[in-house]
Design a protein around this motif. Structure first.
Motif, PDB file in Angstrom:
ATOM      1  N   GLU A   1       3.593  15.826   4.554  1.00 43.81           N
ATOM      2  CA  GLU A   1       2.950  14.961   3.568  1.00 43.81           C
ATOM      3  C   GLU A   1       3.970  14.071   2.865  1.00 43.81           C
ATOM      4  O   GLU A   1       3.640  12.974   2.415  1.00 43.81           O
ATOM      5  CB  GLU A   1       2.177  15.801   2.548  1.00 43.81           C
ATOM      6  N   ARG A   2       5.205  14.501   2.800  1.00 40.59           N
ATOM      7  CA  ARG A   2       6.222  13.685   2.147  1.00 40.59           C
ATOM      8  C   ARG A   2       6.643  12.526   3.044  1.00 40.59           C
ATOM      9  O   ARG A   2       6.853  11.415   2.563  1.00 40.59           O
ATOM     10  CB  ARG A   2       7.422  14.543   1.776  1.00 40.59           C
ATOM     11  N   LEU A   3       6.756  12.786   4.325  1.00 37.83           N
ATOM     12  CA  LEU A   3       7.131  11.711   5.241  1.00 37.83           C
ATOM     13  C   LEU A   3       6.024  10.671   5.365  1.00 37.83           C
ATOM     14  O   LEU A   3       6.282   9.520   5.721  1.00 37.83           O
ATOM     15  CB  LEU A   3       7.458  12.285   6.621  1.00 37.83           C
ATOM     16  N   LEU A   4       4.787  11.076   5.072  1.00 35.35           N
ATOM     17  CA  LEU A   4       3.668  10.146   5.159  1.00 35.35           C
ATOM     18  C   LEU A   4       3.449   9.374   3.853  1.00 35.35           C
ATOM     19  O   LEU A   4       2.632   8.458   3.814  1.00 35.35           O
ATOM     20  CB  LEU A   4       2.386  10.912   5.513  1.00 35.35           C
ATOM     21  N   ALA A   5       4.181   9.745   2.789  1.00 33.18           N
ATOM     22  CA  ALA A   5       3.903   9.175   1.471  1.00 33.18           C
ATOM     23  C   ALA A   5       4.532   7.808   1.254  1.00 33.18           C
ATOM     24  O   ALA A   5       4.021   7.012   0.469  1.00 33.18           O
ATOM     25  CB  ALA A   5       4.385  10.140   0.379  1.00 33.18           C
ATOM     26  N   THR A   6       5.634   7.507   1.922  1.00 29.88           N
ATOM     27  CA  THR A   6       6.331   6.244   1.670  1.00 29.88           C
ATOM     28  C   THR A   6       7.138   5.861   2.890  1.00 29.88           C
ATOM     29  O   THR A   6       7.275   6.638   3.842  1.00 29.88           O
ATOM     30  CB  THR A   6       7.249   6.376   0.435  1.00 29.88           C
ATOM     31  N   ASP A   7       7.675   4.656   2.897  1.00 27.28           N
ATOM     32  CA  ASP A   7       8.569   4.186   3.955  1.00 27.28           C
ATOM     33  C   ASP A   7       9.963   4.034   3.369  1.00 27.28           C
ATOM     34  O   ASP A   7      10.126   3.798   2.161  1.00 27.28           O
ATOM     35  CB  ASP A   7       8.099   2.838   4.511  1.00 27.28           C
TER      36      ASP A   7
ATOM     37  N   GLU B   1       0.828  -1.206   0.000  1.00 25.62           N
ATOM     38  CA  GLU B   1       0.000   0.000   0.000  1.00 25.62           C
ATOM     39  C   GLU B   1       0.858   1.249   0.000  1.00 25.62           C
ATOM     40  O   GLU B   1       0.485   2.281  -0.536  1.00 25.62           O
ATOM     41  CB  GLU B   1      -0.928  -0.018   1.224  1.00 25.62           C
ATOM     42  N   ARG B   2       2.040   1.154   0.644  1.00 23.10           N
ATOM     43  CA  ARG B   2       2.991   2.251   0.650  1.00 23.10           C
ATOM     44  C   ARG B   2       4.289   1.766   0.010  1.00 23.10           C
ATOM     45  O   ARG B   2       4.666   0.613   0.132  1.00 23.10           O
ATOM     46  CB  ARG B   2       3.284   2.705   2.092  1.00 23.10           C
ATOM     47  N   GLY B   3       4.965   2.665  -0.705  1.00 22.43           N
ATOM     48  CA  GLY B   3       6.258   2.314  -1.253  1.00 22.43           C
ATOM     49  C   GLY B   3       7.270   2.112  -0.130  1.00 22.43           C
ATOM     50  O   GLY B   3       7.142   2.665   0.960  1.00 22.43           O
TER      51      GLY B   3
END
Length: 656
Positions: free
Chosen positions: A378-384, A333-335
């Protein structure tokens, strides 16, 4: 058309699938067309096609069929495919005109052989609302093991196309799951059996594509050159593809071979990327990187399944070299990005983006000393991500860096810098820094230890270098919240402690702090000399961004310097006095402490209006002040060798 972030349902495959489905429906009815008429074709498309796709298909314009044994010409105007329920656009696809010629005798053998096809003004709207809800999911077309994805190459035989032309194409792709908005204008797409531009890749026949659009509200242009269209039909043959994308100052070149270009799978290609700021990569990949100076990177791009890899890349970021390997898994679901990065010589200024400096490493223009650039939540929440960065040598002004090793571990919006290891001034700074981007006001904590830092390294290149020596250490433990480093420190609570022993410091610095004119005056105009440091302790209590000194003590052979310091990190104001108690009988000592006040970025130094008789109480109370700090002497002691200077001072002060 993204390079690395379309996961299981690539935009190219979905768009091609829609067009291919329309073409298949047209050609499947050819036998009936030969025998009957264009009206039957309309019925076949609208009735049978709607039943198969479970969406309404209509032909709102003219249909013409011109049958010949050698070829058949089909002309269809204004085809419309209804969108899935509860999606924003009423139609998923609209095509102004499909004009094609195919070979009917080849169809009798089970092959779709199109000599020429012209598609005018196709408009395709693709949208995904969740993992399982996308408007390109057609149950009758999608194999069960692809979770509803349109896999045109694997399920349907891609037709042989001798010549293809698409004009005035428009594709809109909205992915609410990833926050991606793509608007692509295909000004012209032509493909026919001719020599392609990238002859060094061994292309004999191919196509070219030109387009422009927006991705995350950023405009871009794209140019692609590939192998022949007939190669798309053979999954055993890798497809040569050269793609150039420009988004502002960011330029990307992909040049290699794709085992399945429609699914962006089986990739083995050269990837060159250049730009003025690595943070802009977020618009292409959703990978949160800090602002940087100009960069260039070059390496080998591969893809296997859901994992993109960038192998053995090398390049420059500002004046720093950078090399390593990384992989990006887009299957969840997340990169999830993992990387192992190394640098031989890393310029500390190139890392300024980590603490809110601009891409050139200079402080953001402001009257404030502490960076106040907001964190991009928002960038820190976009991917792992899990990135390890190791630099053999770190250069930079003002701070004597030597090397560093840091791991950036970002999971579900929570970022940990652990381990955080800096080789600084021949010693180390190590610990943990944590930031949680999930709350609207992100909390941040730091717990750092400073061990055996060499004092002389901080005076390199100054007149005090030859008269300075010794080690110091300590601990910083702070916790605050805010969208920038300035906001975090302005709300922070914790403590800060430094301890020093066994060295030397300029006597000029000590004498000037007490305005002992008789001793300091000749030092200004003559040769400075060193005075031995017995022990120094600086301890702050931090509450709501206010640093208040618990102890300020520096014991030398010549003087005992005590003081009081308070710093308001919210408005960056300092209020301090320093009072040196000479151990000699100099008659010219004014015994008037100096004061420091004003803004941290531009402090003012003056004289305290009162004598220091009452200030001497601090020196008398050294026992109570210094005793707790015996426990942190390990920060400046080597191995099992105890530091006798500070221990002696603490013991003597305690006896007082």
């Amino acid at each position: 058309m993204r390079i690395v972030h379309l996961r299981k349902r690539p935009l190219v495959a979905a768009a091609v699938g829609v067009v291919a489905a329309s073409m298949v429906l047209l050609v499947v009815g050819v036998l009936c067309i030969i025998i009957f008429s264009a009206s039957l074709l309309r019925t076949l498309i609208e009735v049978k096609g709607s039943q198969i796709l479970e969406r309404e298909i209509s032909v709102d314009g003219e249909i013409r069929v011109n049958w010949r044994w050698a070829y058949t010409h089909i002309y269809v105007e204004n085809i419309r495919l209804q969108n899935a329920a509860n999606f924003s656009e009423p139609d998923m696809a609209r095509i102004e005109l499909i004009d094609l010629h195919f070979k009917p005798l080849r169809l009798l053998r089970g092959h779709i052989d199109i000599s020429e096809i012209n598609i005018v003004a196709p408009e395709i709207y693709l949208e995904r609302k969740s993992v399982d809800l996308a408007n390109w999911n057609f149950p009758a077309l999608a194999p069960a093991d692809t979770d509803g994805a349109i896999v045109a190459r694997s399920r349907y035989e891609f037709p042989v196309i001798d010549q293809l032309k698409i004009s005035r194409g428009h594709i809109v792709f909205n992915d609410n799951l990833k926050g991606l908005n793509l608007d692509l204008q295909l000004d012209s797409v032509t493909g026919h059996e001719q020599v392609a531009a990238s002859s060094h890749q061994g292309f004999e026949k191919g196509y070219t594509l030109n387009g422009s659009g927006k991705m995350r509200d950023k405009h871009f242009t794209i140019t692609a050159t590939g192998g022949s269209l007939s190669q798309l039909r053979d999954a055993s043959v890798s497809f040569p593809l050269r793609l150039k994308l420009e988004m502002g100052e960011t330029k990307v070149l992909v040049d290699g071979r794709f085992q399945n270009p429609l699914q962006l799978d089986g990739v083995d290609a050269l990837l060159e990327i250049e730009g003025t700021n690595l943070a802009d990569i977020f618009y292409l990949t959703a990978i949160p990187l800090p602002p940087t100076p100009h960069y260039t990177l070059k390496g080998q791009l591969t893809k296997s399944g859901n994992v993109w890899s960038y192998h053995k890349f090398k390049g420059q970021v500002g004046s720093s070299d950078l090399a390593g390997n990384l992989s990006y898994d887009v299957g969840g679901e997340r990169g999830y990005l993992t990387a192992d990065l190394t640098s031989t010589v890393l310029n500390a200024a190139d890392l300024g983006g980590f603490i809110g400096l601009d891409p050139e490493g200079e402080a953001v223009k402001s009257t404030r000393l502490i960076p106040d650039v907001p964190l991009a939540r928002e960038r820190l929440l976009a991917t792992d991500l899990d990135i390890q960065l190791k630099a053999e040598q770190v250069t930079g002004p003002n701070l004597p860096f030597k090397g560093m090793e840091i791991r950036f571990d970002l999971r579900d919006g929570s970022l940990k810098l652990n381990p955080f290891n800096l080789v600084l001034a021949d010693g180390t700074v190590d610990g943990i820094i944590e930031i949680d981007a999930n709350p609207a006001v992100p909390p941040m904590t730091m717990d750092l230890n400073m061990r055996q830092l060499n004092l002389v390294q901080f005076f390199k290149g100054t007149r005090f270098e030859s008269t300075t020596d010794g080690m110091f250490g300590g601990r910083i433990a702070l916790a605050g919240e805010g969208a920038s480093l300035a906001e975090v420190l302005a709300t922070s609570n914790g403590d800060l402690t430094l301890i020093m022993s066994g060295g030397e410091i300029s006597q000029l610095l000590i004498e000037a702090s007490d305005l002992d004119i008789g001793q300091a005056f000749p030092l200004f105009f003559g040769k400075d000399k060193a005075t031995r440091i017995n022990c120094g302790v600086l301890d702050f209590d931090v509450k709501k961004g206010m640093l208040t000194s618990e102890v300020v003590v520096l014991d030398t052979n010549d003087s005992l310097l005590v003081g009081d310091v308070s710093i308001n990190l919210k408005d960056e104001k300092i209020n301090a006095w320093l009072d040196a108690k000479p151990k000699d009988n100099s008659l010219l000592s004014l015994r008037v402490p100096i004061t420091i006040s004003g803004q941290l970025k531009d402090p003012r130094i003056g004289l305290h209006p009162e004598k220091t008789a009452v200030r001497g109480v601090a020196a008398i109370a050294l026992g109570a002040l210094l005793t707790p700090y015996a426990a942190i002497l390990a920060f400046i002691e080597k191995g099992n060798v105890p530091n006798t200077d500070c221990r002696a001072l603490i013991s003597a002060a305690n006896k007082q």
